[in-house]
Design a protein around this motif. Structure first.
Motif, short mmCIF file in Angstrom:
data_model
loop_
_atom_site.label_atom_id
_atom_site.label_comp_id
_atom_site.label_asym_id
_atom_site.label_seq_id
_atom_site.Cartn_x
_atom_site.Cartn_y
_atom_site.Cartn_z
N MET A 1 0.83 -1.18 0.00
CA MET A 1 0.00 0.00 0.00
C MET A 1 0.88 1.26 0.00
N ILE A 2 1.97 1.23 0.74
CA ILE A 2 2.88 2.38 0.79
C ILE A 2 3.48 2.63 -0.60
N SER A 3 3.79 1.55 -1.29
CA SER A 3 4.34 1.67 -2.63
C SER A 3 3.35 2.39 -3.56
N ARG A 4 2.10 2.03 -3.48
CA ARG A 4 1.06 2.66 -4.32
C ARG A 4 0.90 4.14 -3.95
N ILE A 5 0.93 4.45 -2.68
CA ILE A 5 0.83 5.86 -2.24
C ILE A 5 2.00 6.66 -2.77
N LEU A 6 3.20 6.08 -2.72
CA LEU A 6 4.38 6.76 -3.26
C LEU A 6 4.25 6.98 -4.77
N ASP A 7 3.72 5.99 -5.48
CA ASP A 7 3.47 6.14 -6.92
C ASP A 7 2.53 7.32 -7.19
N LEU A 8 1.45 7.38 -6.43
CA LEU A 8 0.47 8.46 -6.60
C LEU A 8 1.08 9.82 -6.27
N MET A 9 1.90 9.87 -5.24
CA MET A 9 2.56 11.14 -4.89
C MET A 9 3.51 11.57 -6.01
N PHE A 10 4.26 10.63 -6.55
CA PHE A 10 5.18 10.95 -7.65
C PHE A 10 4.41 11.49 -8.85
N ILE A 11 3.31 10.84 -9.20
CA ILE A 11 2.49 11.31 -10.33
C ILE A 11 1.97 12.71 -10.07
N GLN A 12 1.51 12.96 -8.85
CA GLN A 12 0.99 14.29 -8.52
C GLN A 12 2.09 15.35 -8.59
N ILE A 13 3.28 15.02 -8.13
CA ILE A 13 4.42 15.95 -8.22
C ILE A 13 4.73 16.26 -9.68
N MET A 14 4.74 15.22 -10.52
CA MET A 14 5.03 15.42 -11.95
C MET A 14 3.95 16.28 -12.62
N ARG A 15 2.69 16.04 -12.27
CA ARG A 15 1.60 16.84 -12.84
C ARG A 15 1.72 18.30 -12.41
N THR A 16 2.05 18.53 -11.16
CA THR A 16 2.21 19.89 -10.67
C THR A 16 3.36 20.57 -11.39
N TRP A 17 4.48 19.87 -11.54
CA TRP A 17 5.62 20.42 -12.27
C TRP A 17 5.25 20.73 -13.71
N ALA A 18 4.58 19.79 -14.39
CA ALA A 18 4.25 19.96 -15.81
C ALA A 18 3.27 21.11 -16.04
N SER A 19 2.43 21.42 -15.06
CA SER A 19 1.46 22.49 -15.24
C SER A 19 2.02 23.86 -14.83
N GLY A 20 3.21 23.88 -14.27
CA GLY A 20 3.81 25.14 -13.84
C GLY A 20 4.34 25.97 -15.00
N LYS A 21 4.46 27.25 -14.77
CA LYS A 21 4.94 28.17 -15.81
C LYS A 21 6.42 27.97 -16.13
N ASP A 22 7.17 27.38 -15.21
CA ASP A 22 8.61 27.16 -15.42
C ASP A 22 8.92 25.85 -16.12
N ALA A 23 7.92 25.03 -16.39
CA ALA A 23 8.15 23.72 -17.00
C ALA A 23 8.68 23.88 -18.42
N GLU A 24 9.75 23.15 -18.70
CA GLU A 24 10.31 23.13 -20.05
C GLU A 24 9.33 22.42 -20.98
N PRO A 25 9.21 22.87 -22.23
CA PRO A 25 8.33 22.16 -23.16
C PRO A 25 8.97 20.83 -23.58
N THR A 26 8.31 19.73 -23.25
CA THR A 26 8.76 18.39 -23.61
C THR A 26 7.52 17.52 -23.85
N TRP A 27 7.74 16.31 -24.31
CA TRP A 27 6.61 15.40 -24.50
C TRP A 27 5.92 15.14 -23.16
N LEU A 28 6.67 15.13 -22.07
CA LEU A 28 6.07 14.87 -20.76
C LEU A 28 5.13 16.00 -20.35
N THR A 29 5.56 17.23 -20.60
CA THR A 29 4.69 18.37 -20.31
C THR A 29 3.41 18.27 -21.13
N GLY A 30 3.55 17.90 -22.39
CA GLY A 30 2.38 17.72 -23.25
C GLY A 30 1.50 16.57 -22.80
#
Length: 139
Positions: A1-30
């Motif tokens: 269960m902890i592993s799944r929570i960490l996965d979800l936290m990582f995804i949320q961090i990446m989404r927050t980064w990708a939606s920020g104004k400082d995010a570099e344009p990449t396929w991940l941001t898209g």
């Protein structure tokens, strides 16, 4: 269960980064963009399809002009350039991992002629596809 929570936290961090104004344009941001993610998934699912900007815009539920501008801003390249790169990357996999002929590979990745495929491949990888295959297999 902890592993799944960490996965979800990582995804949320990446989404927050990708939606920020400082995010570099990449396929991940898209990919994290709700509308563009649909078109990127479609391209990667079927790179050999005869995609047009209009069709990709429809997949993303955007107008053609809004899609093209947003794609370039979020991904860092125009849609046609991105599609060409995905096709050529798929071609390298086929050249390396199969014994399919060059014309068949060209067709599978969306090129209408072997000559057009060879030009695009040489332009991107600085060597023709047949030589690239020979060199990779010789390693």
């Amino acid at each position: 269960m902890i592993s799944r929570i960490l996965d979800l936290m990582f995804i949320q961090i990446m989404r927050t980064w990708a939606s920020g104004k400082d995010a570099e344009p990449t396929w991940l941001t898209g990919a994290f963009d709700p509308e563009l993610g649909r078109s990127l998934s479609a391209i990667h699912r079927d790179p050999g399809h005869d995609w047009t900007v209009e069709e990709l815009a429809r997949v993303s539920n955007l107008s053609r002009s809004a899609f093209a501008a947003r794609f370039a801003a979020r991904v860092g390249t125009p849609p046609a350039t991105y599609l060409a790169h995905v096709r050529l990357d798929a071609a390298t996999d086929l050249l390396r991992d199969t014994s399919l002929s060059i014309p068949l590979i060209a067709e599978r990745v969306g090129y209408t002629s072997e000559a057009a495929f060879s030009r695009a491949f040489k332009n991107r990888y600085s060597t023709p596809p047949a030589r690239w295959r020979r060199d990779v297999r010789g390693r």
